[in-house]
Scaffold this motif. Structure first.
Motif, short mmCIF file in Angstrom:
data_model
loop_
_atom_site.label_atom_id
_atom_site.label_comp_id
_atom_site.label_asym_id
_atom_site.label_seq_id
_atom_site.Cartn_x
_atom_site.Cartn_y
_atom_site.Cartn_z
N LEU A 17 13.28 37.98 -69.26
CA LEU A 17 14.09 36.75 -69.29
C LEU A 17 14.04 36.01 -67.95
O LEU A 17 14.74 35.01 -67.77
N GLY A 18 13.21 36.48 -67.02
CA GLY A 18 13.10 35.83 -65.72
C GLY A 18 14.02 36.38 -64.67
O GLY A 18 14.29 35.72 -63.65
N GLY A 19 14.50 37.62 -64.89
CA GLY A 19 15.47 38.20 -63.98
C GLY A 19 14.91 39.30 -63.10
O GLY A 19 13.69 39.50 -63.01
N VAL A 20 15.82 40.02 -62.44
CA VAL A 20 15.47 41.11 -61.53
C VAL A 20 16.38 42.30 -61.80
O VAL A 20 17.39 42.18 -62.50
N ILE A 21 16.04 43.45 -61.22
CA ILE A 21 16.79 44.68 -61.49
C ILE A 21 18.01 44.84 -60.59
O ILE A 21 18.84 45.72 -60.84
N SER A 22 18.15 44.03 -59.56
CA SER A 22 19.34 44.08 -58.72
C SER A 22 19.65 42.70 -58.16
O SER A 22 18.81 42.07 -57.51
N GLY A 23 20.88 42.25 -58.40
CA GLY A 23 21.30 40.96 -57.88
C GLY A 23 22.13 41.06 -56.63
O GLY A 23 22.11 40.17 -55.79
N GLU A 24 22.89 42.17 -56.48
CA GLU A 24 23.77 42.27 -55.31
C GLU A 24 23.90 43.69 -54.76
O GLU A 24 24.21 43.86 -53.59
N HIS A 25 23.65 44.71 -55.56
CA HIS A 25 23.84 46.08 -55.08
C HIS A 25 22.68 46.58 -54.24
O HIS A 25 22.83 47.51 -53.46
N GLY A 26 21.50 46.00 -54.41
CA GLY A 26 20.33 46.42 -53.65
C GLY A 26 19.56 47.52 -54.35
O GLY A 26 19.90 47.97 -55.44
N ILE A 27 18.49 47.98 -53.69
CA ILE A 27 17.58 48.96 -54.29
C ILE A 27 18.00 50.39 -53.97
O ILE A 27 18.16 51.21 -54.87
N GLY A 28 18.18 50.71 -52.69
CA GLY A 28 18.59 52.05 -52.31
C GLY A 28 17.67 53.11 -52.88
O GLY A 28 16.46 52.92 -52.99
N LYS A 29 18.24 54.23 -53.31
CA LYS A 29 17.45 55.31 -53.92
C LYS A 29 17.39 55.17 -55.44
O LYS A 29 16.39 55.49 -56.06
N THR A 30 18.48 54.65 -56.03
CA THR A 30 18.59 54.70 -57.49
C THR A 30 17.64 53.75 -58.20
O THR A 30 17.29 53.98 -59.36
N ARG A 31 17.18 52.68 -57.52
CA ARG A 31 16.31 51.71 -58.18
C ARG A 31 14.90 51.67 -57.60
O ARG A 31 14.08 50.86 -58.00
N LEU A 32 14.64 52.55 -56.65
CA LEU A 32 13.35 52.54 -55.97
C LEU A 32 12.19 52.78 -56.94
O LEU A 32 11.13 52.16 -56.85
#
Length: 341
Positions: A291-306
Protein backbone atom coordinates in the motif's frame (compact mmCIF):
# COMPACT_ATOMS: atom_id res chain seq x y z
CA UNK A 1 32.80 6.08 28.11
CA UNK A 2 29.15 5.26 28.74
CA UNK A 3 29.33 5.40 32.54
CA UNK A 4 30.19 9.11 32.59
CA UNK A 5 27.35 10.19 30.34
CA UNK A 6 24.35 11.58 32.21
CA UNK A 7 20.88 11.11 30.66
CA UNK A 8 19.47 14.20 29.00
CA UNK A 9 16.09 14.98 30.55
CA UNK A 10 13.50 17.32 29.07
CA UNK A 11 12.45 19.23 32.19
CA UNK A 12 10.08 21.80 30.64
CA UNK A 13 7.69 21.91 27.70
CA UNK A 14 10.17 23.40 25.25
CA UNK A 15 8.69 22.32 21.93
CA UNK A 16 5.37 21.04 20.61
CA UNK A 17 6.00 17.28 20.09
CA UNK A 18 4.72 15.03 22.85
CA UNK A 19 6.33 11.57 23.12
CA UNK A 20 4.22 8.54 23.86
CA UNK A 21 6.56 7.65 26.74
CA UNK A 22 6.57 10.60 29.12
CA UNK A 23 9.55 9.11 30.95
CA UNK A 24 11.73 9.22 27.83
CA UNK A 25 15.09 11.00 27.94
CA UNK A 26 15.81 13.82 25.50
CA UNK A 27 18.78 12.04 23.91
CA UNK A 28 16.57 9.02 23.30
CA UNK A 29 13.80 11.14 21.79
CA UNK A 30 16.26 12.55 19.26
CA UNK A 31 18.03 9.24 18.57
CA UNK A 32 14.65 7.64 17.83
CA UNK A 33 13.07 10.73 16.18
CA UNK A 34 10.05 10.37 18.46
CA UNK A 35 6.65 11.13 16.99
CA UNK A 36 3.72 10.72 19.38
CA UNK A 37 0.15 11.91 19.00
CA UNK A 38 0.89 15.54 18.07
CA UNK A 39 2.68 14.68 14.83
CA UNK A 40 -0.34 15.65 12.70
CA UNK A 41 0.02 19.34 13.56
CA UNK A 42 3.58 19.65 14.78
CA UNK A 43 5.52 16.89 13.07
CA UNK A 44 8.19 14.80 14.78
CA UNK A 45 11.17 15.65 16.99
CA UNK A 46 13.48 16.06 13.96
CA UNK A 47 11.69 19.31 13.07
CA UNK A 48 12.69 20.93 16.36
CA UNK A 49 16.36 19.98 16.66
CA UNK A 50 18.81 22.78 15.78
CA UNK A 51 22.06 21.36 17.10
CA UNK A 52 23.68 18.26 18.59
CA UNK A 53 26.79 17.33 20.53
CA UNK A 54 27.69 13.73 19.74
CA UNK A 55 30.34 11.37 21.13
CA UNK A 56 31.46 9.05 18.35
CA UNK A 57 32.37 5.36 18.91
CA UNK A 58 36.02 6.39 18.40
CA UNK A 59 35.82 8.62 21.51
CA UNK A 60 35.81 11.92 19.58
CA UNK A 61 33.24 14.62 20.32
CA UNK A 62 31.70 16.55 17.43
CA UNK A 63 29.26 19.45 17.18
CA UNK A 64 26.53 19.31 14.55
CA UNK A 65 24.17 22.16 13.64
CA UNK A 66 23.73 25.08 16.02
CA UNK A 67 21.61 28.16 16.57
CA UNK A 68 21.64 29.25 12.93
CA UNK A 69 18.54 29.67 10.78
CA UNK A 70 20.50 28.85 7.60
CA UNK A 71 23.39 26.45 7.09
CA UNK A 72 24.24 24.91 3.72
CA UNK A 73 27.86 24.19 4.61
CA UNK A 74 28.68 20.57 3.80
CA UNK A 75 26.56 17.48 4.30
CA UNK A 76 23.92 17.59 7.06
CA UNK A 77 25.37 15.10 9.55
CA UNK A 78 23.01 16.24 12.31
CA UNK A 79 19.95 14.85 10.56
CA UNK A 80 21.83 11.63 9.87
CA UNK A 81 22.29 11.17 13.63
CA UNK A 82 18.63 11.95 14.33
CA UNK A 83 16.74 8.64 14.09
CA UNK A 84 20.00 6.63 14.02
CA UNK A 85 18.82 4.72 17.14
CA UNK A 86 22.25 4.95 18.79
CA UNK A 87 24.17 2.92 16.20
CA UNK A 88 26.30 5.86 14.96
CA UNK A 89 27.05 7.87 18.12
CA UNK A 90 25.91 8.90 21.60
CA UNK A 91 23.95 12.17 21.78
CA UNK A 92 25.13 14.18 24.80
CA UNK A 93 23.64 17.63 24.16
CA UNK A 94 20.67 18.92 22.17
CA UNK A 95 19.77 22.46 21.09
CA UNK A 96 16.02 22.73 20.50
CA UNK A 97 13.90 25.22 18.60
CA UNK A 98 11.47 26.86 21.06
CA UNK A 99 7.92 28.04 20.39
CA UNK A 100 5.39 30.16 22.28
CA UNK A 101 2.96 28.23 24.42
CA UNK A 102 -0.25 27.47 22.55
CA UNK A 103 -3.81 27.95 23.84
CA UNK A 104 -5.27 25.17 25.95
CA UNK A 105 -6.60 22.28 23.87
CA UNK A 106 -10.09 20.86 23.54
CA UNK A 107 -10.80 17.19 22.89
CA UNK A 108 -13.58 15.81 20.69
CA UNK A 109 -14.63 12.17 20.70
CA UNK A 110 -16.69 11.52 17.57
CA UNK A 111 -18.52 8.19 17.29
CA UNK A 112 -19.17 6.13 14.17
CA UNK A 113 -20.80 2.81 13.38
CA UNK A 114 -18.46 2.22 10.46
CA UNK A 115 -14.66 2.32 10.46
CA UNK A 116 -14.38 3.57 6.88
CA UNK A 117 -16.73 6.47 7.61
CA UNK A 118 -14.42 7.52 10.44
CA UNK A 119 -11.25 7.22 8.37
CA UNK A 120 -12.80 9.10 5.42
CA UNK A 121 -13.42 12.09 7.69
CA UNK A 122 -9.72 12.56 8.43
CA UNK A 123 -8.59 14.04 5.07
CA UNK A 124 -11.80 16.10 4.89
CA UNK A 125 -10.98 17.71 8.25
CA UNK A 126 -7.42 18.49 7.15
CA UNK A 127 -8.54 19.80 3.76
CA UNK A 128 -10.95 22.17 5.53
CA UNK A 129 -7.96 23.87 7.16
CA UNK A 130 -8.41 22.29 10.58
CA UNK A 131 -5.04 20.82 11.60
CA UNK A 132 -5.56 19.15 15.00
CA UNK A 133 -2.72 18.23 17.31
CA UNK A 134 -3.93 14.66 17.04
CA UNK A 135 -6.53 12.56 15.26
CA UNK A 136 -6.64 9.15 16.92
CA UNK A 137 -8.73 6.19 15.79
CA UNK A 138 -9.86 3.73 18.48
CA UNK A 139 -12.32 0.86 18.69
CA UNK A 140 -14.93 1.41 21.36
CA UNK A 141 -14.64 -2.09 22.83
CA UNK A 142 -10.87 -1.64 23.34
CA UNK A 143 -11.45 1.68 25.14
CA UNK A 144 -14.11 0.07 27.35
CA UNK A 145 -11.77 -2.84 28.17
CA UNK A 146 -8.99 -0.37 29.04
CA UNK A 147 -11.31 1.72 31.20
CA UNK A 148 -12.35 -1.40 33.16
CA UNK A 149 -8.69 -2.33 33.57
CA UNK A 150 -8.06 1.15 35.04
CA UNK A 151 -11.11 0.92 37.32
CA UNK A 152 -13.04 3.64 35.55
CA UNK A 153 -15.50 4.00 32.65
CA UNK A 154 -15.27 5.14 29.03
CA UNK A 155 -17.55 8.21 28.73
CA UNK A 156 -18.84 7.46 25.21
CA UNK A 157 -21.81 5.11 24.78
CA UNK A 158 -22.63 5.28 21.06
CA UNK A 159 -20.93 3.89 17.95
CA UNK A 160 -18.50 1.02 17.46
CA UNK A 161 -15.43 3.18 16.86
CA UNK A 162 -14.27 6.72 17.55
CA UNK A 163 -12.06 9.52 16.34
CA UNK A 164 -10.37 11.36 19.20
CA UNK A 165 -9.61 14.84 17.83
CA UNK A 166 -7.42 17.17 19.92
CA UNK A 167 -7.53 20.79 18.79
CA UNK A 168 -5.50 23.80 19.85
CA UNK A 169 -5.25 27.34 18.50
CA UNK A 170 -4.20 30.91 19.14
CA UNK A 171 -7.10 31.55 21.56
CA UNK A 172 -10.31 29.99 22.88
CA UNK A 173 -12.47 31.29 20.02
CA UNK A 174 -10.08 29.75 17.50
CA UNK A 175 -10.21 26.41 19.34
CA UNK A 176 -14.03 26.35 19.44
CA UNK A 177 -14.30 27.33 15.78
CA UNK A 178 -12.03 24.44 14.77
CA UNK A 179 -13.98 22.00 16.97
CA UNK A 180 -17.25 23.13 15.42
CA UNK A 181 -15.92 22.72 11.89
CA UNK A 182 -14.50 19.26 12.60
CA UNK A 183 -17.74 18.18 14.25
CA UNK A 184 -19.83 19.36 11.30
CA UNK A 185 -17.62 17.49 8.82
CA UNK A 186 -17.96 14.29 10.84
CA UNK A 187 -21.75 14.66 11.17
CA UNK A 188 -22.01 15.10 7.39
CA UNK A 189 -20.01 11.90 6.87
CA UNK A 190 -21.73 9.36 9.07
CA UNK A 191 -20.95 10.30 12.68
CA UNK A 192 -23.62 9.13 15.13
CA UNK A 193 -22.57 11.23 18.12
CA UNK A 194 -19.90 13.59 19.39
CA UNK A 195 -18.66 14.49 22.85
CA UNK A 196 -16.56 17.56 23.62
CA UNK A 197 -14.29 17.55 26.67
CA UNK A 198 -13.38 21.08 27.71
CA UNK A 199 -12.03 20.83 31.23
CA UNK A 200 -8.54 19.56 31.92
CA UNK A 201 -9.99 16.77 34.04
CA UNK A 202 -12.32 15.51 31.28
CA UNK A 203 -9.57 15.63 28.68
CA UNK A 204 -7.07 13.93 30.98
CA UNK A 205 -9.58 11.16 31.66
CA UNK A 206 -10.09 10.41 27.95
CA UNK A 207 -6.41 10.63 27.08
CA UNK A 208 -5.38 8.45 30.01
CA UNK A 209 -7.64 5.65 28.77
CA UNK A 210 -6.30 6.05 25.23
CA UNK A 211 -2.65 6.10 26.33
CA UNK A 212 -2.97 3.09 28.66
CA UNK A 213 -4.63 0.76 26.13
CA UNK A 214 -1.48 -1.35 25.66
CA UNK A 215 -1.51 -2.20 29.38
CA UNK A 216 -4.93 -3.83 29.07
CA UNK A 217 -3.55 -6.90 27.30
CA UNK A 218 0.05 -6.64 28.50
CA UNK A 219 0.17 -10.15 29.91
CA UNK A 220 -1.35 -11.52 26.70
CA UNK A 221 0.78 -9.58 24.18
CA UNK A 222 3.62 -10.93 22.06
CA UNK A 223 4.39 -7.73 20.14
CA UNK A 224 2.94 -4.34 19.18
CA UNK A 225 3.55 -3.50 15.53
CA UNK A 226 4.16 -0.02 14.16
CA UNK A 227 3.21 -0.05 10.49
CA UNK A 228 2.59 3.16 8.58
CA UNK A 229 0.71 3.58 5.31
CA UNK A 230 -0.51 6.64 3.38
CA UNK A 231 -3.37 8.09 5.50
CA UNK A 232 -5.95 7.32 2.80
CA UNK A 233 -5.02 3.61 3.03
CA UNK A 234 -5.50 3.22 6.80
CA UNK A 235 -9.00 1.75 6.43
CA UNK A 236 -7.84 -0.80 3.86
CA UNK A 237 -4.88 -1.78 6.04
CA UNK A 238 -7.13 -2.28 9.06
CA UNK A 239 -9.48 -4.45 6.99
CA UNK A 240 -6.50 -6.64 6.05
CA UNK A 241 -5.54 -7.01 9.72
CA UNK A 242 -9.11 -8.02 10.56
CA UNK A 243 -9.04 -10.53 7.71
CA UNK A 244 -5.81 -12.05 9.03
CA UNK A 245 -7.24 -12.21 12.55
CA UNK A 246 -10.21 -14.19 11.23
CA UNK A 247 -7.97 -16.41 9.08
CA UNK A 248 -5.70 -17.29 12.01
CA UNK A 249 -8.56 -17.44 14.55
CA UNK A 250 -7.05 -14.82 16.83
CA UNK A 251 -7.72 -11.31 18.11
CA UNK A 252 -5.61 -8.38 16.85
CA UNK A 253 -6.62 -5.18 18.70
CA UNK A 254 -5.64 -1.96 16.91
CA UNK A 255 -5.27 1.76 17.56
CA UNK A 256 -4.18 4.30 14.96
CA UNK A 257 -2.75 7.79 14.64
CA UNK A 258 -5.25 8.29 11.83
CA UNK A 259 -3.98 11.71 10.82
CA UNK A 260 -0.52 10.44 9.84
CA UNK A 261 -1.28 6.87 8.75
CA UNK A 262 0.59 5.20 11.63
CA UNK A 263 -1.16 2.39 13.47
CA UNK A 264 -0.41 -0.38 15.92
CA UNK A 265 -1.77 -3.92 15.52
CA UNK A 266 -1.34 -5.91 18.75
CA UNK A 267 -0.22 -9.51 18.20
CA UNK A 268 -1.39 -11.77 21.01
CA UNK A 269 0.83 -14.18 22.91
CA UNK A 270 -1.30 -17.17 21.98
CA UNK A 271 -0.40 -16.54 18.33
CA UNK A 272 3.28 -16.79 19.25
CA UNK A 273 2.64 -19.92 21.30
CA UNK A 274 1.12 -21.49 18.17
CA UNK A 275 4.26 -20.56 16.25
CA UNK A 276 2.35 -18.20 13.95
CA UNK A 277 3.23 -14.66 15.09
CA UNK A 278 6.17 -14.19 12.70
CA UNK A 279 4.07 -15.42 9.77
CA UNK A 280 1.21 -13.04 10.60
CA UNK A 281 3.61 -10.16 11.21
CA UNK A 282 5.28 -10.60 7.83
CA UNK A 283 1.88 -10.73 6.10
CA UNK A 284 0.90 -7.46 7.78
CA UNK A 285 4.22 -5.91 6.76
CA UNK A 286 3.83 -7.18 3.20
CA UNK A 287 0.40 -5.59 2.84
CA UNK A 288 1.61 -2.32 4.35
CA UNK A 289 4.50 -2.14 1.87
CA UNK A 290 2.14 -3.00 -1.03
CA UNK A 291 0.00 0.00 0.00
CA UNK A 292 3.07 2.27 -0.13
CA UNK A 293 3.94 2.02 3.55
CA UNK A 294 6.78 0.96 5.84
CA UNK A 295 7.22 -1.45 8.75
CA UNK A 296 7.90 1.27 11.36
CA UNK A 297 6.58 4.80 11.55
CA UNK A 298 7.74 5.86 15.01
CA UNK A 299 9.05 2.97 17.13
CA UNK A 300 12.13 2.33 14.98
CA UNK A 301 13.84 -0.89 13.91
CA UNK A 302 15.84 -2.02 16.96
CA UNK A 303 16.15 -5.81 17.24
CA UNK A 304 12.54 -6.80 16.68
CA UNK A 305 12.26 -5.49 13.09
CA UNK A 306 15.83 -5.95 11.89
CA UNK A 307 15.02 -9.22 10.14
CA UNK A 308 12.22 -7.63 8.11
CA UNK A 309 14.10 -4.49 7.05
CA UNK A 310 14.70 -5.80 3.53
CA UNK A 311 10.93 -5.91 2.99
CA UNK A 312 10.74 -2.14 2.55
CA UNK A 313 14.32 -0.93 1.85
CA UNK A 314 16.05 -1.69 -1.44
CA UNK A 315 19.45 -3.46 -1.50
CA UNK A 316 21.40 -0.36 -2.57
CA UNK A 317 20.00 1.72 0.27
CA UNK A 318 20.87 -1.04 2.74
CA UNK A 319 24.41 -1.14 1.32
CA UNK A 320 24.78 2.63 1.85
CA UNK A 321 23.47 2.34 5.41
CA UNK A 322 25.95 -0.42 6.21
CA UNK A 323 28.75 1.71 4.79
CA UNK A 324 27.77 4.63 7.04
CA UNK A 325 27.69 2.34 10.06
CA UNK A 326 31.24 1.11 9.33
CA UNK A 327 32.45 4.68 8.76
CA UNK A 328 31.12 5.98 12.09
CA UNK A 329 31.78 2.80 14.08
CA UNK A 330 34.71 0.91 12.50
CA UNK A 331 35.02 -1.44 15.48
CA UNK A 332 31.28 -2.21 15.69
CA UNK A 333 30.94 -1.36 19.38
CA UNK A 334 27.61 0.52 19.34
CA UNK A 335 24.44 -1.60 19.49
CA UNK A 336 26.11 -4.60 17.84
CA UNK A 337 22.94 -6.70 18.13
CA UNK A 338 20.65 -4.00 16.72
CA UNK A 339 22.69 -2.42 13.94
CA UNK A 340 22.41 -3.03 10.21
CA UNK A 341 25.12 -5.50 9.27
Amino acid sequence: MHSCLKPLKLRISTSPPHPGDEGAQLGGLVACNAGGTRAVKYGVVRNYVKGLEVVLPTGETVQMGGKLLKNNTGLDLMHLLIDSEGILGIITRVTLRLYPKFAGPATLVVSFDNRHSAIRCVPKILQAGVIPMAIEYVDRDLMEDTARYLGTSWPVTKGTCHLIIIVTGTNEDDVYEQCQKASEICEANGAVDSLMAESREEQAHILRIRSEESMTYKAQLAEILDVTVPPAAVGDMMDEVDRLAAEYKTKIPMVAHAGDGNFHPHLMLELKERGLSTEVKRKIYSRAVALGGVISGEHGIGKTRLGELEMCIDPKSLELMRGLKRLFDPNGILSPDSAIK
